[in-house]
Design an enzyme around this catalytic site. Structure first.
Site: not given
Length: 93
Positions: A21, A40
């Site tokens: 990320r 996530n």
């Protein structure tokens, strides 16, 4: 014409616990012109939402598929849509 778009991508593979990320956010900021987020998911995938010019969104999508990402990407599924204009920047969620 470089129209404004929204792309939502679901990235499969070893993409959690490897900084995926963070790197996705850094790439979106490097490309510029994109807002959205990387998140996530409980099933092990990462969801990426990006809004901005089509060429920039395509660039991020290409990087998710073929770029030097952390971890291992086994596949990316995406949906293109109309931007909602609700994001100020590109965030990690």
């Amino acid at each position: 014409m470089n129209e404004e778009v929204r792309v939502t991508a679901w990235v499969r593979g070893q993409v959690q616990g490897v900084g995926f990320r963070w790197f996705t956010r850094a790439k979106a900021l490097e490309i510029g012109g994109l807002s959205g987020f990387a998140l996530n998911l409980e099933d092990g995938r990462v969801q990426v939402v990006a809004e901005g010019p089509r060429a920039d969104a395509q660039g991020l999508l290409d990087w998710l598929r073929e770029g030097d990402t952390p971890g291992r990407v086994d596949g990316v599924t995406e949906i293109w849509d109309t931007p909602r204009g609700i994001y100020d920047t590109f965030a990690i969620r």
